[in-house]
Design a protein around this motif. Structure first.
Motif, PDB file in Angstrom:
ATOM      1  N   ALA A  42       0.833  -1.213   0.000  1.00 20.26           N
ATOM      2  CA  ALA A  42       0.000   0.000   0.000  1.00 20.26           C
ATOM      3  C   ALA A  42       0.865   1.259   0.000  1.00 20.26           C
ATOM      4  CB  ALA A  42      -0.914  -0.020   1.223  1.00 20.26           C
ATOM      5  N   GLU A  45       2.512   1.787  -3.407  1.00 20.35           N
ATOM      6  CA  GLU A  45       1.543   2.309  -4.390  1.00 20.35           C
ATOM      7  C   GLU A  45       1.302   3.806  -4.157  1.00 20.35           C
ATOM      8  OE1 GLU A  45      -2.129   0.059  -4.748  1.00 20.35           O
ATOM      9  OE2 GLU A  45      -3.145   1.807  -5.590  1.00 20.35           O
ATOM     10  N   ALA A 129      -6.218  11.088  -0.184  1.00 20.11           N
ATOM     11  CA  ALA A 129      -6.471   9.714  -0.645  1.00 20.11           C
ATOM     12  C   ALA A 129      -6.780   8.844   0.566  1.00 20.11           C
ATOM     13  CB  ALA A 129      -5.242   9.179  -1.369  1.00 20.11           C
ATOM     14  N   ILE A 131      -6.528   4.671   1.443  1.00 22.04           N
ATOM     15  CA  ILE A 131      -6.096   3.360   0.934  1.00 22.04           C
ATOM     16  C   ILE A 131      -6.419   2.288   1.965  1.00 22.04           C
ATOM     17  CG2 ILE A 131      -4.110   1.958   0.256  1.00 22.04           C
ATOM     18  CD1 ILE A 131      -2.854   4.269  -0.973  1.00 22.04           C
ATOM     19  N   LEU A 144      -3.681   3.836  -7.648  1.00 26.34           N
ATOM     20  CA  LEU A 144      -3.879   5.190  -7.105  1.00 26.34           C
ATOM     21  C   LEU A 144      -3.374   6.256  -8.077  1.00 26.34           C
ATOM     22  CD1 LEU A 144      -5.074   6.520  -4.538  1.00 26.34           C
ATOM     23  CD2 LEU A 144      -2.724   6.842  -3.766  1.00 26.34           C
ATOM     24  N   ARG A 208      -9.820   2.067  -2.627  1.00 22.96           N
ATOM     25  CA  ARG A 208      -9.007   3.222  -2.999  1.00 22.96           C
ATOM     26  C   ARG A 208      -9.956   4.391  -3.259  1.00 22.96           C
ATOM     27  NH1 ARG A 208      -6.135  -0.278  -1.993  1.00 22.96           N
ATOM     28  NH2 ARG A 208      -4.240  -1.062  -2.977  1.00 22.96           N
TER      29      ARG A 208
END
Ligand code: UTP
Length: 297
Positions: A42, A45, A129, A131, A144, A208
């Motif tokens: 994660a 990314e 964002a 996640i 992403l 996401r």
């Protein structure tokens, strides 16, 4: 011009009951696919998508996560002395810079929406964002990053979306689609875990999100929804009504639901086979295993 998204929230305060007894003492996010914890996938990314600040929403018993990102001087020295520079590189990759990570506590697991709200003061008035580490996505261009591009194009809220079998749709938040614009869909409604007869589609939201400050604002007054939890989906659905700027992105990539045992096993096989140093031996074993299973049927 849309504001660059540089902050990501990682809600990791859930109870992880599907992985008991392991999660009695190990955070789910530390469970490994081959040799990398879910959380590392994660973080990588997020970094590749331009994230600079990582906000973890944690709970009791998640101390191992904080240690994971810390430096490990004794280990580093030992690897250096033994000339194991490849391993040293791997180790350094998991260490985060001072001040890059912030931790905030969710005292009670009141739901994903509540977990995101716990990061309100750290995020401030800017897009961010979210996640979910349970969803590991194998993609050439990180999922992403694909979403960041869509956010730059639309300035709107972007949720990652994928078709799921109708029989499984009720386990997800589902999108009510207004228009298809290439891989993007504009959304006119969103509902969390509906009864099968109320499902607006089988286009599901997975872990996401790129969200605007309006959604955080909605969370401040969000009442509990499905399962008695404060749902992120409900706060996004409210934003559709207020500003009509929510989009689903049918991302390119393979998603593994590592929050479920079956998904975790599938990901383990896929990531094992993708590793040059393991592939031949592992594939040989799998073929042999399948043949034995077939013969026994
Ligand atoms: P899940 O629904 O998968 O719950 O949460 P869980 O507790 O992690 O796992 P199970 O279902 O008991 O096995 C989805 C994501 O939202 C976070 C979880 O940590 C996970 O990343 N979450 C959920 C929170 O941070 N706080 C909550 O109150 C609920």
């Amino acid at each position: 011009m849309t504001r660059k998204v540089t902050k990501a929230i990682f809600p990791v305060a859930g109870l992880g009951t599907r992985f008991l007894p392991a999660t009695k003492s190990i955070p789910k996010e530390i469970l490994c696919l081959v040799d990398r914890p879910l959380i590392q996938y994660a973080i990588d990314e997020a970094r590749e998508a331009g994230i600079e600040e990582y906000i973890f929403v944690t709970s009791r018993g998640k101390g191992a996560l904080e240690d994971y990102f810390d430096g490990a001087p004794q280990l580093e020295r030992a690897l250096e002395e033994k000339g194991k520079l490849d391993l040293l590189k791997v180790l350094n990759h998991s260490t985060m810079g001072s001040g890059e990570i912030a931790y905030v506590r969710q005292r009670d697991a009141l739901g994903l929406g509540h977990a995101v709200l716990c990061a309100d003061r750290l995020v401030g008035n800017e897009p961010f964002a979210v996640i979910l580490t349970d969803d590991v996505i194998d993609a050439e261009k990180p999922c992403l990053k694909q979403m960041m591009d869509a956010h730059e194009e639309t300035g709107g809220n972007i949720v990652a979306a994928m078709e799921v079998p109708p029989s499984k749709a009720s386990a997800y938040g589902l999108l009510d689609v207004k228009d298809n614009i290439g891989p993007l869909v504009s959304v006119k409604g969103m509902v969390e875990k509906p009864k099968p007869e109320d499902a607006p589609s089988n286009l599901a939201v997975i872990g996401r999100y790129i969200l605007t400050p309006g959604v955080m604002n909605n969370l401040r007054t969000q009442a509990p929804g499905a399962g008695g939890e404060i749902q992120l989906t409900d706060a996004i659905a409210k934003e559709i009504k207020k500003s009509d700027n929510v989009y689903g992105l049918r991302f390119d990539g393979q998603r593994y639901d590592c929050g479920s045992k079956a998904g975790f096993l599938q990901a383990t096989v896929a990531f094992g086979l993708a590793r040059g140093d393991l592939r031949d031996e592992f594939l040989e074993y799998l073929i042999e295993m399948l043949e034995t299973q077939k013969a026994a049927q």
